[in-house]
Scaffold this active site. Structure first.
Site, PDB file in Angstrom:
ATOM      1  CG  ASP A  42      86.321 -60.365 -40.506  1.00  0.00           C
ATOM      2  OD1 ASP A  42      85.914 -60.994 -39.529  1.00  0.00           O
ATOM      3  OD2 ASP A  42      86.873 -60.876 -41.485  1.00  0.00           O
ATOM      4  CG  ASP A  66      82.916 -60.904 -42.886  1.00  0.00           C
ATOM      5  OD1 ASP A  66      82.504 -61.557 -41.921  1.00  0.00           O
ATOM      6  OD2 ASP A  66      84.117 -60.704 -43.119  1.00  0.00           O
ATOM      7  CG  ASP A 116      87.442 -62.087 -45.072  1.00  0.00           C
ATOM      8  OD1 ASP A 116      86.222 -62.075 -44.838  1.00  0.00           O
ATOM      9  OD2 ASP A 116      88.214 -62.924 -44.596  1.00  0.00           O
TER      10      ASP A 116
HETATM   11  P1  ADP Z   1      86.574 -64.243 -38.337  1.00  0.00           P
HETATM   12  O1  ADP Z   1      85.583 -63.438 -37.582  1.00  0.00           O
HETATM   13  O2  ADP Z   1      87.902 -64.251 -37.643  1.00  0.00           O
HETATM   14  O3  ADP Z   1      86.672 -63.911 -39.770  1.00  0.00           O
HETATM   15  P2  ADP Z   1      84.941 -66.638 -38.836  1.00  0.00           P
HETATM   16  O4  ADP Z   1      83.586 -66.143 -38.467  1.00  0.00           O
HETATM   17  O5  ADP Z   1      85.200 -66.938 -40.254  1.00  0.00           O
HETATM   18  O6  ADP Z   1      86.105 -65.766 -38.221  1.00  0.00           O
HETATM   19  O7  ADP Z   1      85.234 -67.945 -38.007  1.00  0.00           O
HETATM   20  C1  ADP Z   1      85.215 -67.912 -36.607  1.00  0.00           C
HETATM   21  C2  ADP Z   1      85.854 -69.101 -36.009  1.00  0.00           C
HETATM   22  O8  ADP Z   1      85.152 -70.273 -36.414  1.00  0.00           O
HETATM   23  C3  ADP Z   1      87.269 -69.345 -36.439  1.00  0.00           C
HETATM   24  O9  ADP Z   1      88.183 -68.635 -35.644  1.00  0.00           O
HETATM   25  C4  ADP Z   1      87.409 -70.844 -36.256  1.00  0.00           C
HETATM   26  O10 ADP Z   1      87.671 -71.132 -34.912  1.00  0.00           O
HETATM   27  C5  ADP Z   1      86.037 -71.360 -36.608  1.00  0.00           C
HETATM   28  N1  ADP Z   1      85.964 -71.781 -37.989  1.00  0.00           N
HETATM   29  C6  ADP Z   1      85.248 -71.210 -38.974  1.00  0.00           C
HETATM   30  N2  ADP Z   1      85.406 -71.862 -40.144  1.00  0.00           N
HETATM   31  C7  ADP Z   1      86.254 -72.878 -39.886  1.00  0.00           C
HETATM   32  C8  ADP Z   1      86.842 -73.905 -40.691  1.00  0.00           C
HETATM   33  N3  ADP Z   1      86.599 -74.032 -41.987  1.00  0.00           N
HETATM   34  N4  ADP Z   1      87.681 -74.766 -40.074  1.00  0.00           N
HETATM   35  C9  ADP Z   1      87.954 -74.660 -38.775  1.00  0.00           C
HETATM   36  N5  ADP Z   1      87.457 -73.705 -37.994  1.00  0.00           N
HETATM   37  C10 ADP Z   1      86.610 -72.823 -38.514  1.00  0.00           C
HETATM   38 MG    MG Z   2      86.312 -63.473 -41.747  1.00  0.00          MG
END
Ligand code: ADP
Ligand code: MG
Length: 620
Positions: A321, A517, A513
């Site tokens: 991730d 996930d 993290d």
């Molecule tokens: P990663 O794979 O980088 O861990 P996530 O799956 O947690 O990312 O989130 C993917 C995308 O969704 C983020 O890059 C963001 O654009 C959007 N996102 C997710 N949660 C939030 C939040 N709480 N506020 C704003 N954007 C969010």
């Molecule tokens: Mg993440």
């Protein structure tokens, strides 16, 4: 040494001394034979009792049983020397093994040092010590310098330095101040702290870690399962073969009128029994895994079972991730675009993110830096991989990425900068976006390089973030395969597809993290949670937990697992070679009881010593 071990040592010394005196006095008469039974029973009574109990319980085929028939048989052949020696060395081997297990358990219980004994509560101006078990959430406890933190909580008064080495394996002290979180199991070094507890004892970090490590040996590796199944089949076969050896050939001789030589064949059968005792494997393999888990935990790597230790050694594919794993997950606001009122935009974003645990949310709230009036927000919905939708003073507020804007059919402005974009809209009116960014962890690039060196062939980065950020991070840490703009389901699909395509013995690990996930962590062959110290979901969902944020710990974990598995294989090959060799010699009459003792106890001691090397891995 514990009491039991001391008692055993006394028995060994006593019977050895007795036995030597009898040899020196050259007692050989019939009366002497009876006297020889004294050291024999002294050293072997528990084995005999064990064998008898096994017989009664109808599960006779264990080591006690093998040793009992071998020695009782020898006594019937008047081979007292052999009978006593077999028992003596067998017990020496057992003592040695129990000492070794105790030692490796200690190296794990060094970690168990994190178990807190009491919590100080102030009552009528005086401190009383109470069992941490009884402290309710929200209680204010006092932690004096030098004391262990008994429960997870938030500092309400005082500042200090914390030693978190027992939790993370890192001895860098951590400075803490009012409003910081403290985790149970760490040690308060300098100042007096008043802490409001946020969790019950059972749910606190120290308890959870302890539970995890204590249960680790319940999940058996394939090699362990193989050995116990093997012993269950193998031991009866050995016993029946010995029986056949002692009876069939004399019977043939009897029928063909050759000399019967019954005692010679019984002796060979007994030798055969002692040689074939599977102790070395039955003992050294679980010990190896145990030691491996211990070595890992002393480095702040929790491995939830031997099976995962074994799988780690075979990891050929790794999926990571991005946020919180490769990067720090600490977002800073870099720019604000297309907005008429920047302060208003930041304020709305902060209100939207108030209930979210996402690193993005924490970054934005930090940037906003003012109190939040909870009464203004309602109906908060977090959409994984997209963002937040809620009501702000009754109006629909959306804070998230392009996907969220598309879903709500809001006309948004895309952005050219490299960075994570957080769009904000209120009642379907687009208000602009924030460009925020995260930094790489110091060790990420080095860890990726070393992972490739130790045999992880394919490394993938999976992220929900946009293409620009994904490409930038991947290039900087030299990860060739990256997938971006993934929803949590898309991540699962990719993992499932690769699991289906890969060969069975090429294992796939997923590192995340841990908070969002969890499905990916559980579907991978081995799920590894990063920097999960104190986060609930991660410790639960993952198979391996790297307690601090350091990806280099993964390199270490894989190295420890490879060494452990290597030693397991060495022991299996060594024990089987010596045993088969001795059995062949024995079948041709070239092995006596002394060789048999070496093949049994000697091999076991060497195998256990070899396994104990693993415990010293932590120093490398
Ligand atoms: P990663 O794979 O980088 O861990 P996530 O799956 O947690 O990312 O989130 C993917 C995308 O969704 C983020 O890059 C963001 O654009 C959007 N996102 C997710 N949660 C939030 C939040 N709480 N506020 C704003 N954007 C969010
Ligand atoms: Mg993440």
């Amino acid at each position: 040494m514990n009491k039991k071990q001391k008692k055993m040592l006394t028995r060994i010394i006593l019977s050895a001394v007795l036995f030597s005196i009898m040899k020196l006095l050259k007692i050989e008469s019939v009366l002497g034979s009876v006297i020889y039974l004294i050291p024999y029973f002294l050293i072997g009574y528990d084995v005999l009792i064990g064998a008898f109990k096994g017989l009664i319980a109808k599960v006779p085929f264990d080591e006690n049983f093998l040793m009992a028939i071998a020695t009782v048989g020898a006594i019937f052949l008047s081979d007292f020397n052999e009978a006593i020696a077999v028992m003596l060395f067998y017990q020496i081997g057992e003592l040695f093994q129990s000492y070794a297990i105790g030692k490796s358990r200690k190296s794990i219980t060094a970690l168990m040092d994190i178990r807190p004994d009491y919590a100080n509560i102030e009552q009528n101006g005086a401190f009383i010590k109470v069992d941490p078990y009884e402290v309710e959430v929200g209680t204010i406890i006092t932690i004096l310098p030098g004391e262990k933190v008994p429960l997870d909580g938030i500092i309400v008064e005082g500042r200090s330095v914390l030693d978190i080495a027992a939790l993370t394996g890192e001895s860098v002290p951590k400075e803490i101040d009012v409003a910081d979180e403290v985790l149970s199991g760490s040690v308060n070094i300098s100042g007096l702290l008043k802490v409001q507890t946020t969790k019950e004892f059972e749910q606190s970090t120290a308890s959870r870690i302890l539970n995890l490590v204590e249960n680790a040996s319940n999940l058996k590796s394939k090699s362990e399962n193989f050995i116990s199944r093997f012993a269950r089949v193998y031991t009866p076969i050995v016993v029946y073969s010995a029986l056949a050896l002692a009876s069939v050939i004399p019977l043939i001789n009897l029928l063909t009128n050759s000399p019967v030589e019954l005692s010679k064949w019984i002796y060979r059968a007994l030798t055969f029994l002692v040689i074939s005792c599977p102790c070395a494997l039955v003992i050294s393999i679980p010990l190896s895994f145990f030691a491996g888990i211990g070595a890992a935990s002393s480095q702040g790597i929790l491995i939830k079972g031997s099976n995962y230790l074994e799988t780690l050694a075979k990891v050929k594919m790794l999926m990571l991730d991005k946020t919180g794993t490769l990067t720090k997950g600490v977002f800073a606001v870099n720019a604000i675009h297309h907005s008429e009122d920047d302060d208003n935009l930041v304020m709305l974003a902060a209100y939207g993110e108030y209930y979210s645990n996402h690193p993005i949310a924490r970054g934005i709230l930090e940037h906003y830096g003012k109190e939040i009036d909870e009464g203004r927000i309602s109906e908060v919905k977090e959409i994984a991989g997209k963002g937040i939708v809620c009501r702000y003073q009754g109006k629909q507020l959306a804070v998230g990425n392009e996907k969220l804007m598309q879903q709500l059919m809001i006309d948004y402005q895309s952005c050219q900068s490299v960075g994570t974009i957080v769009h904000v809209s209120l009642e379907n009116e687009y208000l602009g976006h924030l460009v925020i960014s995260d930094v790489l962890k110091e060790n990420t690039a080095a860890a990726i390089e070393q992972l490739k060196i130790i045999g992880v062939k394919e490394i993938y980065m999976l992220t929900g973030d946009n293409e620009k950020v994904a490409k930038d991070v991947a290039e900087r840490v030299k990860i060739e395969n990256y997938h971006y703009q993934l929803l949590p389901d898309d991540k699962l699909e990719i993992i499932k597809r690769i699991i289906k395509e890969k060969a069975e013995n090429q294992k796939l690990a997923f590192v995340g993290d841990g908070i969002n996930d969890a499905p990916a962590l559980s579907i991978a062959d081995v799920g590894i949670a990063m920097g999960a110290l104190g986060t609930d979901a991660a410790i639960e969902a993952a198979d391996v937990v790297l307690m601090d944020d350091d990806l280099l710990k993964l390199v270490k974990a894989i190295k420890i697992s490879k060494t452990t598995l290597g030693i397991v294989y060495q022991n299996i090959i060594f024990a089987i070679t010596v045993k088969v060799g001795s059995l062949i010699l024995g079948a041709f009459g070239h092995a006596d009881m002394w060789l048999a003792i070496f093949a049994d106890v000697g091999v076991m001691v060497i195998a256990v010593l070899n396994a104990m090397r693993i415990m010293f891995l932590k120093n490398s």
